[in-house]
Scaffold this motif. Structure first.
Motif, short mmCIF file in Angstrom:
data_model
loop_
_atom_site.label_atom_id
_atom_site.label_comp_id
_atom_site.label_asym_id
_atom_site.label_seq_id
_atom_site.Cartn_x
_atom_site.Cartn_y
_atom_site.Cartn_z
N ALA A 34 84.00 79.80 119.37
CA ALA A 34 82.85 80.10 118.40
C ALA A 34 82.89 81.76 118.32
O ALA A 34 82.85 82.42 117.06
N GLU A 35 83.31 82.35 119.44
CA GLU A 35 83.11 83.88 119.34
C GLU A 35 84.41 84.42 118.59
O GLU A 35 84.53 85.32 117.85
N CYS A 36 85.67 83.64 118.90
CA CYS A 36 86.94 83.85 118.16
C CYS A 36 86.58 83.86 116.69
O CYS A 36 87.10 84.65 115.97
N ALA A 37 85.88 82.88 116.14
CA ALA A 37 85.59 82.60 114.69
C ALA A 37 84.94 83.99 114.20
O ALA A 37 85.30 84.54 113.09
N GLU A 38 84.18 84.40 114.83
CA GLU A 38 83.03 85.50 114.35
C GLU A 38 84.03 86.79 114.53
O GLU A 38 84.14 87.55 113.38
N ILE A 39 84.78 87.03 115.46
CA ILE A 39 85.47 88.21 115.43
C ILE A 39 86.77 88.26 114.43
O ILE A 39 86.81 89.30 113.85
N CYS A 40 87.43 87.01 114.21
CA CYS A 40 88.26 86.86 113.31
C CYS A 40 87.90 87.23 111.89
O CYS A 40 88.58 87.85 111.09
N GLU A 41 86.78 86.72 111.66
CA GLU A 41 86.27 86.94 110.24
C GLU A 41 85.87 88.72 110.20
O GLU A 41 86.09 88.99 109.07
N GLN A 42 85.51 88.97 110.99
CA GLN A 42 85.09 90.63 111.06
C GLN A 42 86.39 91.35 110.87
O GLN A 42 86.62 92.29 110.02
N CYS A 43 87.37 90.92 111.61
CA CYS A 43 88.80 91.68 111.54
C CYS A 43 89.27 91.38 110.19
O CYS A 43 89.87 92.33 109.45
N ALA A 44 89.50 90.04 109.54
CA ALA A 44 89.70 90.06 108.36
C ALA A 44 89.25 90.79 107.14
O ALA A 44 89.91 91.38 106.42
N ASP A 45 87.96 90.93 107.42
CA ASP A 45 86.97 91.58 106.36
C ASP A 45 87.30 93.13 106.45
O ASP A 45 87.59 93.84 105.40
N ASP A 46 87.61 93.68 107.62
CA ASP A 46 87.98 95.13 107.89
C ASP A 46 89.38 95.35 107.37
O ASP A 46 89.70 96.43 106.82
N CYS A 47 90.25 94.35 107.78
CA CYS A 47 91.62 94.68 107.26
C CYS A 47 91.74 94.45 105.62
O CYS A 47 92.56 95.37 105.05
N GLU A 48 90.89 93.55 105.09
CA GLU A 48 90.83 93.38 103.59
C GLU A 48 90.40 94.82 103.25
O GLU A 48 90.84 95.48 102.00
N ARG A 49 89.50 95.36 103.61
CA ARG A 49 88.75 96.66 103.19
C ARG A 49 89.85 97.84 103.11
O ARG A 49 89.79 98.56 102.18
N LEU A 50 90.87 97.83 104.32
CA LEU A 50 91.54 99.10 104.37
C LEU A 50 92.72 98.69 103.28
O LEU A 50 93.45 99.54 102.94
N GLY A 51 93.18 97.35 103.07
CA GLY A 51 94.11 97.07 102.27
C GLY A 51 95.53 97.07 102.71
O GLY A 51 95.85 97.84 103.87
N ASP A 52 96.71 96.37 102.28
CA ASP A 52 97.78 96.25 102.65
C ASP A 52 98.10 96.04 104.05
O ASP A 52 98.92 96.31 104.78
N MET A 53 97.20 94.85 104.28
CA MET A 53 97.27 94.21 105.59
C MET A 53 97.12 92.65 105.27
O MET A 53 96.20 91.91 105.98
N ASP A 54 97.70 92.24 104.27
CA ASP A 54 97.62 90.73 103.91
C ASP A 54 97.80 89.64 104.95
O ASP A 54 97.27 88.52 105.28
N ASP A 55 99.02 90.23 105.63
CA ASP A 55 99.24 89.03 106.69
C ASP A 55 98.19 89.04 107.85
O ASP A 55 97.86 87.64 108.27
N CYS A 56 97.67 89.91 108.10
CA CYS A 56 96.50 90.04 109.25
C CYS A 56 95.16 89.48 108.45
O CYS A 56 94.81 88.60 109.28
N VAL A 57 95.12 89.68 107.33
CA VAL A 57 93.94 88.99 106.96
C VAL A 57 93.93 87.37 106.73
O VAL A 57 93.08 86.61 107.16
N ALA A 58 95.20 87.17 106.31
CA ALA A 58 95.46 85.43 106.21
C ALA A 58 95.55 84.82 107.58
O ALA A 58 94.86 83.83 107.67
N ALA A 59 95.99 85.45 108.40
CA ALA A 59 96.16 84.97 110.01
C ALA A 59 94.82 84.80 110.70
O ALA A 59 94.37 83.89 111.00
N CYS A 60 93.79 86.01 110.33
CA CYS A 60 92.65 86.03 110.84
C CYS A 60 91.64 84.70 110.22
O CYS A 60 90.76 84.29 110.99
#
Length: 111
Positions: free
Chosen positions: A73-99
């Motif tokens: 449950a905690e992992c899902a929440e942190i992964c979603e936040q990480c995906a959003d932040d990586c998406e915001r910065l851009g050029d991190m598509d692999d990280c966004v997809a994995a998260c």
């Protein structure tokens, strides 16, 4: 039969380990190389927290701990936040997809 023999759990373990590997590698290579916002404390700490909770969730499932629902449950929440932040910065598509894949799988496992 071990818990991780369950196909849904095995899928989640794989997603967690993939996200762990991707976040760690991108943080230590891509982000450090680019610098700037990619190494800002909040972003870099989030990536490291994401990698670690993914590793921990996979570990809990592999050892058959009933507490995996809590870590997932905690992992899902942190992964979603990480995906959003990586998406915001851009050029991190692999990280966004994995998260995002890990977050989705962990949400199902935590239910």
């Amino acid at each position: 039969m071990p818990h991780h023999a369950d196909p849904a759990m095995q899928e989640c373990i794989t997603a967690c380990l993939d996200c762990y590997s991707t976040c760690t590698s991108m943080a230590m290579n891509h982000c450090l190389m680019l610098g700037g916002e990619h190494v800002a404390k909040d972003h870099f700490t989030l990536m490291m927290a994401c990698a670690e909770i993914c590793r921990t969730s996979a570990h809990f499932m592999l050892i058959g701990s009933p507490h995996h629902k809590h870590t997932c449950a905690e992992c899902a929440e942190i992964c979603e936040q990480c995906a959003d932040d990586c998406e915001r910065l851009g050029d991190m598509d692999d990280c966004v997809a994995a998260c995002r894949a890990c977050a989705e799988s962990c949400r199902r496992m935590a239910a």
